[in-house]
Motif scaffolding. Structure first.
Motif, PDB file in Angstrom:
ATOM      1  N   PHE A  71       0.827  -1.202   0.000  1.00 43.65           N
ATOM      2  CA  PHE A  71       0.000   0.000   0.000  1.00 43.65           C
ATOM      3  C   PHE A  71       0.867   1.259   0.000  1.00 43.65           C
ATOM      4  N   ALA A  72       2.070   1.165   0.563  1.00 47.36           N
ATOM      5  CA  ALA A  72       2.981   2.315   0.532  1.00 47.36           C
ATOM      6  C   ALA A  72       3.420   2.617  -0.899  1.00 47.36           C
ATOM      7  N   THR A  73       3.709   1.570  -1.690  1.00 45.40           N
ATOM      8  CA  THR A  73       4.070   1.802  -3.090  1.00 45.40           C
ATOM      9  C   THR A  73       2.880   2.353  -3.867  1.00 45.40           C
ATOM     10  N   LEU A  74       1.674   1.957  -3.468  1.00 48.37           N
ATOM     11  CA  LEU A  74       0.473   2.555  -4.060  1.00 48.37           C
ATOM     12  C   LEU A  74       0.470   4.057  -3.821  1.00 48.37           C
ATOM     13  N   GLY A  75       0.818   4.461  -2.606  1.00 49.56           N
ATOM     14  CA  GLY A  75       0.835   5.881  -2.266  1.00 49.56           C
ATOM     15  C   GLY A  75       1.939   6.653  -2.954  1.00 49.56           C
ATOM     16  N   VAL A  76       3.057   5.976  -3.261  1.00 49.93           N
ATOM     17  CA  VAL A  76       4.177   6.643  -3.903  1.00 49.93           C
ATOM     18  C   VAL A  76       3.764   7.256  -5.242  1.00 49.93           C
ATOM     19  N   GLY A  77       2.872   6.579  -5.939  1.00 51.21           N
ATOM     20  CA  GLY A  77       2.402   7.113  -7.208  1.00 51.21           C
ATOM     21  C   GLY A  77       1.740   8.462  -7.058  1.00 51.21           C
ATOM     22  N   PHE A  78       1.085   8.663  -5.928  1.00 53.10           N
ATOM     23  CA  PHE A  78       0.427   9.943  -5.690  1.00 53.10           C
ATOM     24  C   PHE A  78       1.433  11.056  -5.432  1.00 53.10           C
ATOM     25  N   GLY A 104       2.394   7.904 -11.697  1.00 49.27           N
ATOM     26  CA  GLY A 104       1.866   9.064 -10.988  1.00 49.27           C
ATOM     27  C   GLY A 104       2.037  10.351 -11.762  1.00 49.27           C
ATOM     28  N   VAL A 105       3.206  10.519 -12.397  1.00 51.50           N
ATOM     29  CA  VAL A 105       3.446  11.716 -13.199  1.00 51.50           C
ATOM     30  C   VAL A 105       2.444  11.788 -14.350  1.00 51.50           C
ATOM     31  N   MET A 106       2.240  10.657 -15.004  1.00 50.70           N
ATOM     32  CA  MET A 106       1.338  10.631 -16.163  1.00 50.70           C
ATOM     33  C   MET A 106      -0.102  10.940 -15.763  1.00 50.70           C
ATOM     34  N   VAL A 107      -0.604  10.275 -14.742  1.00 50.88           N
ATOM     35  CA  VAL A 107      -2.004  10.486 -14.359  1.00 50.88           C
ATOM     36  C   VAL A 107      -2.191  11.855 -13.718  1.00 50.88           C
ATOM     37  N   GLY A 108      -1.115  12.411 -13.159  1.00 46.51           N
ATOM     38  CA  GLY A 108      -1.195  13.758 -12.610  1.00 46.51           C
ATOM     39  C   GLY A 108      -1.466  14.802 -13.676  1.00 46.51           C
ATOM     40  N   GLY A 109      -0.999  14.537 -14.887  1.00 42.32           N
ATOM     41  CA  GLY A 109      -1.263  15.466 -15.982  1.00 42.32           C
ATOM     42  C   GLY A 109      -2.503  15.128 -16.773  1.00 42.32           C
ATOM     43  N   GLU A 110      -3.023  13.920 -16.595  1.00 40.82           N
ATOM     44  CA  GLU A 110      -4.175  13.464 -17.372  1.00 40.82           C
ATOM     45  C   GLU A 110      -5.466  14.156 -16.991  1.00 40.82           C
ATOM     46  N   TRP A 111      -5.752  14.191 -15.704  1.00 45.90           N
ATOM     47  CA  TRP A 111      -7.086  14.608 -15.267  1.00 45.90           C
ATOM     48  C   TRP A 111      -7.427  16.024 -15.710  1.00 45.90           C
ATOM     49  N   GLY A 112      -6.519  16.962 -15.454  1.00 47.31           N
ATOM     50  CA  GLY A 112      -6.814  18.353 -15.780  1.00 47.31           C
ATOM     51  C   GLY A 112      -7.073  18.560 -17.261  1.00 47.31           C
ATOM     52  N   GLY A 113      -6.264  17.939 -18.112  1.00 44.09           N
ATOM     53  CA  GLY A 113      -6.447  18.108 -19.542  1.00 44.09           C
ATOM     54  C   GLY A 113      -7.740  17.500 -20.048  1.00 44.09           C
TER      55      GLY A 113
END
Length: 460
Positions: free
Chosen positions: A60-67, A129-138
């Motif tokens: 679960f910690a690696t899950l959080g790392v993506g965020f 995480g980097v990719m999905v961080g830019g996905e939502w807003g666009g």
């Protein structure tokens, strides 16, 4: 009129909304299958040296790392999305996400390469995480900025509907292999959902390449009103709104990841249900959310975006206790009902208005950056480590009451935050939203401040 603007206007709002929905569904499928795998297989395959509890916490910690990487994605993609266009960033994020997910499906386990396995897993999760961080807003901006007047809420709900659909797709993919013998499930079965991402990405890429640039961005570019450093300008113009949006989204994001990841583990290991039964509960909850989300998006065009979101945040607060009571009943119907009311129903009003509310709070020159940064700050503060926090709380206190208290505090923060966002309530808010939209469609939004007699664009 510039050719860019003309081309953008020729793109059907329905086509753009569907393209945003499909692309977001695929990207969230990629992001969410990691959460399911973190609950079911990663502790054994990548952290076998730890105790069962320790392995679960590490997974679960690696899950959080993506965020943790999502704000970086929000800043990078937001900067170039506000400088060179929304569409290019969406194509890049989709391809990058697909490559990272495919890499996870091919990754050797701890038994094969030792400690390098969890290290590489973490690196790929960071890249996700980097990719999905830019996905939502666009995706949200493409849908909202192409939407016809008076329907920003409805069309803006399509990308957000991609989140529960992504959860549903991820859950179905694991349900399809959940009855494999444990030896086969742990050796190769778990890889299939990750490998399937490659085909989905190709489909999403074809769709996204077929749509035109956002008309709002085209208008800003034609008027040469683009800002040099959108991040600086976003914090200069809208500092309060960025952090209020982070607090507003907090409970919605936490509940989604508690349902999608933690409850799969909790239902199997604590409640005593079978693996496929807990996955079925999450699937039903995601299906309900996917149906209700666009309905509440449409309602927000009449009732007001802030008003509908507030009702959703309040509903999340009120359903945590009865939701866990049903989940703890020890029965499959109880578990399913608990997930449905706590996730499928309660998050839908907030989810349906997230896209239009969060994006239209910001002036168009910094909209991609402002919405993305506020959203990703919330992801770190809430969903990133929610499953790990919940697991730790149960281990420390031996009761789900501690988890319930945690969720109630998170929900209360969101209720307060959304109430503090600028703007009125109800139909008066909806009318004002329409007036602001009219001004933007007429090209009146620019870097110049509004006259004192007119409400500022952020007063939504």
């Amino acid at each position: 009129m510039s050719s860019a603007k003309t081309t953008a206007k020729h793109t059907s709002p329905v086509k753009v909304a569907l393209a945003s929905f499909i692309g977001t569904s695929i990207e969230y499928y990629d992001f969410f299958i990691y959460g399911t795998a973190a609950a079911l297989v990663f502790p054994q395959l990548f952290f076998p040296q730890a105790t069962p509890l320790g392995g679960t916490l590490l997974a679960f910690a690696t899950l959080g790392v993506g965020f943790l990487a999502r704000p970086l994605g929000g800043i990078l993609f937001g900067h170039f999305g506000d400088r060179v266009g929304r569409k290019r960033m969406l194509v890049m994020s989709l391809v990058g996400m697909g490559l990272a997910t495919l890499g996870m499906g091919l990754l050797p386990t701890y038994a094969q390469i030792g400690v390098m396995a969890p290290i590489l897993l973490t690196v790929l999760r960071l890249f996700q995480g980097v990719m999905v961080g830019g996905e939502w807003g666009g995706a949200v901006l493409m849908a909202v900025e192409h939407a016809p007047m008076g329907k920003k809420g409805f069309f803006g709900s399509f990308p957000q509907t991609g989140a529960p659909v992504g959860v549903a797709l991820a859950t179905v993919s694991f349900l399809a292999i959940s009855n494999l013998p444990d030896e086969q499930f742990l050796s190769w079965g778990w890889r299939l959902p990750f490998m399937a991402s490659a085909l989905l990405v190709v489909v999403g890429l074809i769709i996204r390449l077929s749509i035109a640039e956002s008309p709002a961005f085209a208008a800003a570019r034609s008027k040469q009103s683009l800002v040099k450093v959108p991040l600086v300008e976003a914090f200069k113009r809208h500092p309060k709104e960025i952090f209020l949006i982070a607090g507003t989204y907090l409970s919605q994001g936490v509940i989604a990841y508690i349902a999608m990841s933690y409850l799969v583990n909790y239902g199997s290991n604590i409640v005593g249900l079978e693996r496929d039964q807990t996955l079925f509960g999450v699937l039903v909850g995601a299906g309900v959310a996917a149906v209700l989300t666009p309905l509440f998006g449409a309602v927000s065009d009449t009732w007001g975006r802030k008003t509908v979101y507030f009702l959703g945040a309040l509903l999340i607060l009120l359903t945590v206790v009865p939701g866990f009571m049903l989940i703890n009943s020890g029965t499959v119907p109880g578990f399913v009902a608990g997930v449905v009311i706590m996730y499928g129903i309660s998050t839908a009003p907030a989810s349906g208005t997230t896209g239009s509310l969060f994006s239209m709070v910001f002036s168009r020159e910094v909209r991609y950056t402002g919405a993305s940064v506020g959203y990703t700050i919330s992801q770190i503060a809430g969903p990133a480590f929610a499953p790990m926090i919940a697991t730790s709380l149960y281990a420390a206190f031996g009761t789900s009451d501690a988890v319930v208290v945690y969720l109630l505090v998170v929900a209360a923060i969101s209720v307060v935050s959304v109430s503090l966002l600028p703007g009125g309530w109800g139909k008066a808010e909806a009318r004002h939203n329409q007036e602001v939209t009219d001004r933007e469609s007429d090209g009146e939004w620019s870097n110049a401040p509004k006259p004192a007699s007119e409400p500022a664009p952020t007063q939504l």
